[in-house]
Design an enzyme around this catalytic site. Structure first.
Site, short mmCIF file in Angstrom:
data_model
loop_
_atom_site.label_atom_id
_atom_site.label_comp_id
_atom_site.label_asym_id
_atom_site.label_seq_id
_atom_site.Cartn_x
_atom_site.Cartn_y
_atom_site.Cartn_z
N HIS A 26 -21.89 17.01 2.63
CA HIS A 26 -22.76 16.11 1.86
C HIS A 26 -22.21 14.69 1.87
O HIS A 26 -21.00 14.49 1.75
CB HIS A 26 -22.81 16.55 0.40
N ASP A 53 0.45 12.70 -5.91
CA ASP A 53 1.47 12.44 -6.93
C ASP A 53 0.91 12.53 -8.35
O ASP A 53 1.66 12.69 -9.30
CB ASP A 53 2.10 11.05 -6.70
N GLU A 105 -31.49 10.59 -16.25
CA GLU A 105 -30.86 11.41 -15.23
C GLU A 105 -29.76 12.30 -15.81
O GLU A 105 -29.58 13.44 -15.38
CB GLU A 105 -30.26 10.53 -14.13
N CYS A 157 0.84 -1.21 0.00
CA CYS A 157 0.00 0.00 0.00
C CYS A 157 0.87 1.25 0.00
O CYS A 157 1.71 1.43 0.88
CB CYS A 157 -0.90 -0.02 1.23
N HIS A 206 -8.39 7.39 3.70
CA HIS A 206 -7.81 8.67 3.27
C HIS A 206 -8.84 9.52 2.56
O HIS A 206 -9.85 9.03 2.07
CB HIS A 206 -6.61 8.43 2.35
N HIS A 209 -4.07 0.58 8.18
CA HIS A 209 -4.60 0.28 6.86
C HIS A 209 -6.02 -0.29 6.90
O HIS A 209 -6.79 -0.14 5.95
CB HIS A 209 -3.65 -0.74 6.19
N HIS A 230 -19.07 21.63 2.01
CA HIS A 230 -19.36 22.90 1.33
C HIS A 230 -19.28 24.02 2.36
O HIS A 230 -19.95 23.97 3.39
CB HIS A 230 -20.73 22.86 0.67
N GLN A 290 -9.13 13.59 0.29
CA GLN A 290 -8.38 14.47 -0.60
C GLN A 290 -8.76 15.92 -0.38
O GLN A 290 -9.82 16.23 0.16
CB GLN A 290 -8.68 14.12 -2.05
N LYS A 348 -27.77 2.55 -7.53
CA LYS A 348 -28.65 3.40 -8.31
C LYS A 348 -27.84 3.91 -9.51
O LYS A 348 -26.76 4.49 -9.34
CB LYS A 348 -29.12 4.59 -7.47
N CYS A 351 0.54 3.40 3.41
CA CYS A 351 0.96 2.92 4.72
C CYS A 351 2.30 3.57 5.15
O CYS A 351 3.11 3.92 4.30
CB CYS A 351 1.09 1.39 4.71
N HIS A 390 -6.93 2.01 2.16
CA HIS A 390 -6.33 2.73 3.29
C HIS A 390 -7.15 4.00 3.55
O HIS A 390 -7.42 4.76 2.62
CB HIS A 390 -4.88 3.09 2.97
N SER A 421 -9.12 3.80 -5.24
CA SER A 421 -8.27 2.68 -5.65
C SER A 421 -7.51 2.07 -4.48
O SER A 421 -6.78 1.11 -4.65
CB SER A 421 -7.31 3.12 -6.75
N ASN A 428 -13.49 9.93 -1.22
CA ASN A 428 -14.13 8.88 -2.02
C ASN A 428 -13.89 7.58 -1.29
O ASN A 428 -12.74 7.20 -1.09
CB ASN A 428 -13.51 8.79 -3.42
#
Ligand SMILES: O=P(O)(O)O[C@H]1O[C@H](CO)[C@@H](O)[C@H](O)[C@H]1O
Ligand SMILES: O=P(O)(O)O[C@H]1O[C@H](CO)[C@@H](O)[C@H](O)[C@H]1O
Lengths: 349, 349
Positions: free
Chosen positions: A300, A78, A319, A52, A168, A115, A283, A170, A313, A55, A166, A163, A155
């Site tokens: 949110h 990166d 949509e 990882c 985290h 992790h 926000h 952003q 969904k 880590c 671990h 991806s 995310n």
């Protein structure tokens, strides 16, 4: 003709934050699902994974080595979407070809050295430390002359394009105030200038009175399913008092926010007894040096799942071209989330 | 400081149809991908599948039996998002709880009796028949007093929430003009009232001059990657003359549109040599009985894939909270699509 029942009949709802309507189709929940299903993994992760790149002590893609950190750790992404360099630009574009360079900084924040953890499994104090880092970063990045907006987000889960499991999040800090934030700001501002009161303060008052979509409440924050939510289990954490941004929060308010995040995400995990995927983010007022009395801190949560751990969904077709659409009503989702325990299912075993 | 290069430097672009900015990060294409990948199936489908509820003669979920149709077949969606019944409504909602019943009709259109086909593999004449049906349906549904908008679209591929590979599309016809259409209309109208010319007519002229994003052109239509596209291989088909909606097209224009759809979707399939997933749909004037000189027929294609058949673009986190973001530039995508053959890869074997 039949009397309208929002639990049964298709209807549209108004989102005052975006000045947009959405479509709700409660009767559609019965539809059998024969489409794509998602992989879920109940795999137990190790506390340390040598492969990882997040880590402690491990090497990243660009050759840099992570320190042997404990708790949180922040570094420059990166493979960022923005670059810090100033770029010379003569506005030669016009008419239908308007573009301009965008300057910014992308950061990654590891929430823990461990992790195997996620926010709902972390201690309240450890989540408070993450909030401290958000506060510092908002301050530090936002103070730079060329940074006018700081987007803090997470995310979570493969299904959300994450991806690495671990824990985290952003930060994308940039020169321009992004599209959805500008829109929200316009609506907050319009309401504030008209009434002298924060839109979300008034909204929260009505929601607490109605008590149909409230999930959690503590001294400083409320978590609810917005009346106009589009994702099946979408929620929002709103500060009870009108704080424009994270810098305004006291120590005790940060603890209250940590508790709110812990309890809400624990309920999410308990819903289908999986590590519940979502994109979440804050926000708050831009860092453009202007006064923003209209802003009111909120966070949110946009989770993609619909009926169970495997069925999401799909925001596609209609949509994408026409209007956001949901099946299960916000009131049904709120009821389900409200009744779930805040004790994480894993800690019970 | 460095001179701006749109192939190298992060920048924002303006979308005049939605009055929105998007973020382009060309330098980010090098990012290694370790996240979720999609299943692709190269499985050959039979021309008739006894388990398919769209094949001729088969039974549907509600017990109805499809006729032994040849070519196209239209029926009411068994699990629609809208209902046709008139619902009594007294506007008791106010403030932050605005909702109103929405009336409408959902249709499914089988494009062919042949279970194994998709639009790019169908004959031009057969696609023309689909366009005839779109025209008839727009006319028939749009003529109803309570139908003010007719959304024609197709979700293709499991990844787009499509649960049945049998070639088919949908129509959602409803009382209200949906959110994204209202927005587009406002911008078309603003431009038309200012200049007396259709926004898309002027845009198309500039695109043909620039010739950097054009993929296909025939006598009546152009297919291009919009300057402000957000999906990696997003495209748009625009009618050369300002037709407000599909009713205005002559027989020969419908053949030209069929050719455009066939050639564009064949290029899509050839890109990764798979049945290329997308959501596609038509934007045209509402059927609200008002005059709409601002409208100009166009069809959007939103494909989710990014680098290959397995890696999609995740519109998550930053994109949900802040602004749409893309890596590969629209010019790079257009170049790739332009250079692909219109001869379907399967027909070469
Ligand atoms: O009606 P279908 O094809 O079953 O459903 C699909 O398309 C609809 C319209 O874009 C979406 O609302 C659904 O989420 C999607 O799964
Ligand atoms: O930066 P990451 O985590 O590799 O990338 C993920 O989050 C970004 C920000 O929401 C998105 O632009 C990417 O599509 C997604 O895969």
């Amino acid at each position: 003709s039949i009397a309208f029942d929002s639990k049964k009949h298709p209807h549209r709802r108004y989102n005052p934050l975006l000045d947009e309507w959405i479509l709700v189709s409660p009767q559609r929940s019965n539809r059998p699902w024969q489409g794509q299903t998602e992989k879920t993994s109940q795999e137990e992760l190790p506390a340390y994974d040598s492969g990882c790149y997040l880590c402690p002590g491990n090497e990243r893609a660009n050759g840099a080595k992570n320190p042997h950190y404990h708790g949180t750790y922040v570094f420059d992404n990166d493979f960022g979407s923005l670059i810090n360099d100033k770029v010379e630009f003569s506005d030669e574009y016009s008419d239908f070809f308007s573009m301009k360079p965008e300057r910014g900084i992308n950061k990654v924040i590891c929430f823990s050295e461990n992790h195997s953890l996620t926010l709902p499994e972390m201690e309240k104090d450890a989540i408070k430390e993450v909030i401290d880092v958000w506060q510092q970063q908002y301050d530090e990045l936002g103070s730079k002359e060329f940074i006018n907006h700081v987007q803090i987000f997470e995310n979570k889960g493969q299904i959300m394009g994450c991806s690495n499991p671990h824990p985290h999040g952003q930060i994308w800090a940039q020169s321009s105030v992004p599209t959805a934030v500008v829109k929200t700001q316009e609506n907050l501002k319009f309401y504030f200038e008209k009434t002298g009161i924060s839109l979300l303060e008034d909204y929260l008052k009505k929601e607490l009175e109605a008590d149909e979509r409230i999930i959690l409440e503590n001294e400083s924050f409320v978590a609810l399913v917005p009346f106009w939510a589009i994702w099946p289990y979408e929620t929002m954490i709103i500060s009870k008092r009108k704080a424009g941004n994270i810098l305004e929060f006291s120590e005790s308010e940060k603890f209250d926010l940590a508790e709110m995040i812990k309890d809400l995400t624990a309920k999410y995990d308990n819903l289908f007894e999986i590590s519940f995927p979502y994109s979440a983010g804050i926000h708050q007022s831009p860092t453009d040096g202007l006064s923003h009395p209209e802003w009111h801190f909120h966070m949110h949560f946009y989770p993609p799942l619909l009926r169970n751990a495997e069925v999401k969904k799909f925001m596609v077709g209609y949509e994408m071209l026409a209007e956001a659409q949901r099946d299960i009503t916000p009131e049904q989702s709120a009821e389900i989330l409200k009744n779930l325990s805040t004790v994480h299912y894993k800690s019970k075993n």
